[in-house]
Scaffold this motif. Structure first.
Motif, PDB file in Angstrom:
ATOM      1  N   CYS A 194       8.597  24.828 -25.141  1.00 15.53           N
ATOM      2  CA  CYS A 194       9.318  24.082 -24.113  1.00 15.53           C
ATOM      3  C   CYS A 194       8.391  23.602 -23.004  1.00 15.53           C
ATOM      4  O   CYS A 194       7.647  24.385 -22.413  1.00 15.53           O
ATOM      5  CB  CYS A 194      10.428  24.931 -23.504  1.00 15.53           C
ATOM      6  N   TYR A 195       8.468  22.315 -22.766  1.00 13.33           N
ATOM      7  CA  TYR A 195       7.820  21.698 -21.607  1.00 13.33           C
ATOM      8  C   TYR A 195       8.939  21.444 -20.606  1.00 13.33           C
ATOM      9  O   TYR A 195       9.865  20.668 -20.885  1.00 13.33           O
ATOM     10  CB  TYR A 195       7.158  20.389 -22.033  1.00 13.33           C
ATOM     11  N   PRO A 196       8.947  22.102 -19.427  1.00 13.20           N
ATOM     12  CA  PRO A 196      10.072  21.988 -18.482  1.00 13.20           C
ATOM     13  C   PRO A 196      10.401  20.543 -18.137  1.00 13.20           C
ATOM     14  O   PRO A 196       9.511  19.728 -17.897  1.00 13.20           O
ATOM     15  CB  PRO A 196       9.564  22.763 -17.256  1.00 13.20           C
ATOM     16  N   SER A 197      11.685  20.243 -18.095  1.00  9.63           N
ATOM     17  CA  SER A 197      12.129  18.855 -17.950  1.00  9.63           C
ATOM     18  C   SER A 197      11.730  18.238 -16.613  1.00  9.63           C
ATOM     19  O   SER A 197      11.571  17.015 -16.526  1.00  9.63           O
ATOM     20  CB  SER A 197      13.650  18.773 -18.130  1.00  9.63           C
ATOM     21  N   ASN A 241      13.878  14.995 -22.744  1.00  6.87           N
ATOM     22  CA  ASN A 241      14.215  14.508 -21.404  1.00  6.87           C
ATOM     23  C   ASN A 241      13.189  14.915 -20.348  1.00  6.87           C
ATOM     24  O   ASN A 241      13.531  15.255 -19.218  1.00  6.87           O
ATOM     25  CB  ASN A 241      15.601  15.008 -21.005  1.00  6.87           C
ATOM     26  N   THR A 242      11.908  14.854 -20.718  1.00  4.03           N
ATOM     27  CA  THR A 242      10.852  15.221 -19.776  1.00  4.03           C
ATOM     28  C   THR A 242      10.198  13.986 -19.181  1.00  4.03           C
ATOM     29  O   THR A 242      10.440  12.856 -19.613  1.00  4.03           O
ATOM     30  CB  THR A 242       9.787  16.090 -20.467  1.00  4.03           C
ATOM     31  N   LYS A 262      15.105  26.565 -11.426  1.00  6.11           N
ATOM     32  CA  LYS A 262      13.845  25.834 -11.304  1.00  6.11           C
ATOM     33  C   LYS A 262      12.707  26.592 -11.978  1.00  6.11           C
ATOM     34  O   LYS A 262      11.745  25.979 -12.458  1.00  6.11           O
ATOM     35  CB  LYS A 262      13.523  25.576  -9.834  1.00  6.11           C
ATOM     36  N   THR A 263      12.821  27.907 -11.980  1.00  4.78           N
ATOM     37  CA  THR A 263      11.865  28.725 -12.729  1.00  4.78           C
ATOM     38  C   THR A 263      12.635  29.757 -13.538  1.00  4.78           C
ATOM     39  O   THR A 263      13.702  30.226 -13.127  1.00  4.78           O
ATOM     40  CB  THR A 263      10.867  29.458 -11.807  1.00  4.78           C
ATOM     41  N   VAL A 264      12.103  30.094 -14.687  1.00  8.77           N
ATOM     42  CA  VAL A 264      12.674  31.142 -15.534  1.00  8.77           C
ATOM     43  C   VAL A 264      11.532  32.062 -15.949  1.00  8.77           C
ATOM     44  O   VAL A 264      10.500  31.591 -16.445  1.00  8.77           O
ATOM     45  CB  VAL A 264      13.357  30.565 -16.780  1.00  8.77           C
ATOM     46  N   THR A 273      18.107  21.531 -16.530  1.00 14.37           N
ATOM     47  CA  THR A 273      17.679  20.181 -16.169  1.00 14.37           C
ATOM     48  C   THR A 273      16.919  20.105 -14.848  1.00 14.37           C
ATOM     49  O   THR A 273      16.420  19.033 -14.484  1.00 14.37           O
ATOM     50  CB  THR A 273      18.910  19.260 -16.095  1.00 14.37           C
ATOM     51  N   GLN A 274      16.812  21.233 -14.117  1.00 12.56           N
ATOM     52  CA  GLN A 274      16.021  21.280 -12.878  1.00 12.56           C
ATOM     53  C   GLN A 274      14.735  22.075 -13.066  1.00 12.56           C
ATOM     54  O   GLN A 274      13.979  22.279 -12.112  1.00 12.56           O
ATOM     55  CB  GLN A 274      16.852  21.928 -11.752  1.00 12.56           C
TER      56      GLN A 274
END
Length: 749
Positions: free
Chosen positions: A157-160, A183-184, A105-107, A126-127
């Motif tokens: 990157c915009y988180p999905s 896929n956002t 969920k976070t990186v 994808t999460q």
């Protein structure tokens, strides 16, 4: 024919299918899209090292590039070192490659990272809701959970799974990286005026409704940038745009119009494939238009299909636009057949449309055109619709273009007496329509009238005199077609080529130019067999001896057919028996002269064919070839391959013999077919000689016996004659002796 083979178009079509099912990184996994100035080291998996949850390789300068991650944590922290070695790079699958089971969920990225694969390793997360970067990083930064390069000139990157319905890209951004918004969630994204480039798959599979680049400096839209954005309706392109890559708007089905900028130079393959466009104006600046860029869509059966004349190309005569409208390549079996209008013709058409001044009356809009009353739109929600023959006291003459369209929910439409014409595309994309019944007054059917009516099963046009091109394009459920004997012209070489469910064609007797027999369509005198229904249940067919010609694609996809006899046919045109997968036996006439391209292509059950020396015209892949779906055409492997086990029987030095030899087809000469068996001609001569000698011997025996009998009878007759002569002589002698004796007695007396 199109939609089935040949290098460039086939590759692109396959890629589209692949991209539709897999994450973007897989789609271009064999290519390296690098950021400017970066060098990505290619490594072998055998040299990877595993350290905890990470797998890594060493870069050329001895640092670590993370190649994979097996962690199941929700909050992943990338270490700055592994095994005492500094981590500086993230490879294209650094965060794993299982998009279905990713838990992150976070990186969080350490300051040591100075390169992230241009393939965007975050697309498998994808999460993901947030990306964090160490404050002292010299190369990257994060803002509101979104990853940028350090100076924020590129959004990476915009988180999905980041929440929010809209997003404004900062004015510092010049480039949107590959798969940056893949896929956002946002359906509204505001583009910055600083934007110059959009990379591969940048907005693919998003819920975007609009894409306004009008205020940007955008010059380049890379491949598949907006692919599968199903809600995208409004796109505004800037005057600075020069290049639209391959598949950019593929499967954006809500996109129904687009204005191309005047500086645009190239449009890539499949750029507007499977969109809602029905027409496009192409500026003269465009020099190159790729395969299937416009006018093609993905049918329900999963095949590429053309809208043909239902799609309009507008441009200047002699330009790339006019060339594309009717572009063809016999080597690739590629043929466009779109309506082309000059700018002046198009403007006149627009004026005509604006002059309609439609009036609403009940369930219909109608207008007056050149003294005729035409229905322009139907609002009815009835399941069965009977079209009115009068409206507001006016006689209805015609059903206008797009009067019935995708919004129509009717399963049956009845056209009453009095209406004389169904205009082009009048029923375009009526997805629920199953049956059309027209009165005898309907004389003219326009181009693509029932195009893409995917549920249509039955059509009756008893009074039709003229039928346009492509009226049944995409009608793969059509089973029955009926027409009257007054049908004079049909402007289509392959009228039912898309009708894979067709079982019967019925044309009554009359003064027209067409006829039918046993559900098969012919010309009037049955010298040309025009269409054999693809789903006709019979397994065997013998053509009337009157049939001299088989029309183009006449038997295409006839799946039940196993045996065919053409006793009087001289000409078989292109694609005639293509994809007849169960056809195993063909008996041709001894006078055949022409066999068109792909005539028996993909007839994989057909293992033998006999061709006489009268055959002089043979097209490409006419026989003995099939399509290899698994061919590596990208690396030069041919997709047209020899049919396994196929043998040709033909006289030596005939054209068929030479053709077979030139193409590596096994060919056998010096044989004759007898009762379905191939017999050596020499053997037949020997057997014939023996038989002749035997027959002569029998004749000789009987002749000898007859001669002997004649001689015996003659000898017997001669003996009888001699015996008769002897008897006669004896009788005469006896008479003489008796007379002498009587004379002597008299003397004595």
């Amino acid at each position: 024919m199109f939609d089935r083979k040949k290098t460039a178009a086939f590759i692109a079509g396959m890629l589209i299918c692949a991209y539709a099912a897999l994450p973007a990184a897989n789609a271009f996994a064999d290519e390296d899209f690098l950021v400017e100035g970066a060098t990505e080291t290619t490594t072998n998996s055998d040299s990877y090292t595993i350290s905890g949850d990470f797998m890594y390789s060493l870069t050329h300068d001895g640092n670590i590039c993370i190649e994979d991650c097996t962690s199941t944590a929700e909050d992943l922290v990338i270490p700055d070192k592994l095994d005492g070695i500094t981590v500086t790079e993230l490879g294209k699958t650094a965060l794993g490659s299982d998009h279905e089971n990713s838990t992150f969920k976070t990186v969080t990225l350490p300051a040591t990272i100075n390169y992230i694969s241009a393939d965007n390793p975050f697309i498998y997360c994808t999460q993901l809701t947030e990306i964090k970067v160490a404050d002292d990083s010299a190369d990257y930064c994060a803002e509101d959970g979104i990853l940028y390069n350090k100076d924020r000139s590129e959004i990476i990157c915009y988180p999905s799974c980041k929440k929010g319905e809209s997003f404004t890209i900062p004015e510092t951004v010049k480039k949107i990286g590959a798969s940056a918004f893949y896929n956002t969630a946002p359906f509204e994204i505001k583009m910055p005026s600083s934007l110059e480039k959009v990379e591969h798959f940048a907005f693919a599979y998003t819920g975007l409704r609009t894409a306004d680049f009008s205020g940007t400096k955008l010059e380049y839209l890379s491949d598949y940038a907006f692919s599968n954005c199903g809600s995208l309706r409004d796109v505004k392109l800037p005057d600075t745009l020069e290049h639209i890559g391959g598949g950019v708007f593929t499967s954006c089905r809500a996109l129904e119009e687009i204005t191309l900028p005047e500086k645009l130079e190239t449009i890539g393959q499949y750029a507007f494939y499977d969109t809602g466009l029905s027409e496009v104006v192409i500026p003269d600046s465009v020099q190159t238009i790729g395969y299937c860029a416009f006018g093609y869509y993905l049918s329900e059966s999963g095949n590429t299909a053309s809208k043909n004349e239902a799609f309009t190309i507008v441009g200047t005569q002699g330009s790339a636009a006019s060339l594309y409208a009717h572009d063809k390549d016999s080597d690739y079996d590629y043929q466009n057949n779109f309506t082309f209008l000059t700018t002046e013709e198009y403007e006149n058409k627009q004026v005509e449309m604006q002059a309609l001044n439609s009036t609403r009356s009940g369930d219909y809009d109608y207008a007056e055109i050149n003294g005729e009353t035409v229905l322009t739109f139907c609002y009815s929600s009835d399941d069965v619709i009977t079209v009115p023959d009068t409206i507001d006291g006016k006689k209805v003459d015609a059903i206008y273009t797009s009067c019935f369209n995708a919004t129509c929910q009717a399963t049956e439409v009845i056209i009453p007496d009095g209406i004389s014409e169904i205009k082009r595309r009048a029923f375009y994309m009526c997805g629920n329509l199953k049956k059309i019944t027209a009165a005898e007054s309907v004389k003219t059917i326009g181009d693509n009238a029932f195009d893409s009516c995917t549920a249509l099963e039955s059509v009756e046009l008893p009074g039709a005199e003229k039928i346009g091109n492509g009226i049944f394009t995409g009608c793969n459920a059509l089973k029955l077609f009926k027409a009257g004997g007054s049908l004079q012209t049909w402007d289509d070489e392959e009228p039912f080529v898309f009708c894979s469910a067709l079982e019967e064609i019925s044309i009554t007797d009359g003064n027209g130019n067409f006829s039918s027999e046993n559900g098969i369509m012919y010309n009037k005198d049955k010298s040309v067999l025009m269409v054999y229904p693809a789903a006709k249940p019979e397994t065997e067919f013998s053509a009337p001896k009157s049939v001299k010609e088989i029309a183009q694609s006449a038997f295409i996809h006839a799946v039940n057919l196993k045996k065919v006899e053409l006793p009087g046919t001289d000409v078989i045109n292109a694609y005639a028996f293509e994809d007849c997968e169960n056809l195993s036996e063909v008996k041709l006439s001894d006078t055949i002269t022409t066999l068109g391209a792909d005539a028996f292509y993909n007839c994989n059950s057909l293992k033998t064919l006999h061709l006489p020396d009268t055959l002089v015209n043979i097209g490409t892949c006419a026989f003995g070839f099939c399509h290899d779906d698994n061919a590596d055409v990208e690396n030069g492997a041919p997709s047209d391959v020899l049919t396994e086990g196929f043998k040709l029987y033909a006289p030596e030095d005939s054209e068929a013999y030479k053709y077979a030899k030139a193409n590596g087809i096994e060919v056998i000469s010096g044989t004759t077919e007898v009762l379905g068996k191939n017999i050596s001609t020499g053997f037949l001569y020997t057997v014939g000689g023996i038989a002749a000698a035997f027959i002569l011997g029998i004749i000789g025996i009987f002749t000898g016996k007859k001669l002997k009998k004649s001689k015996a009878e003659k000898a017997k007759a001669e003996k009888l004659e001699k015996a008769a002569e002897r008897r006669k002589a004896r009788e005469e002698k006896k008479n003489e002796d008796t007379n002498e004796e009587e004379d002597s007695l008299e003397d004595e007396d």
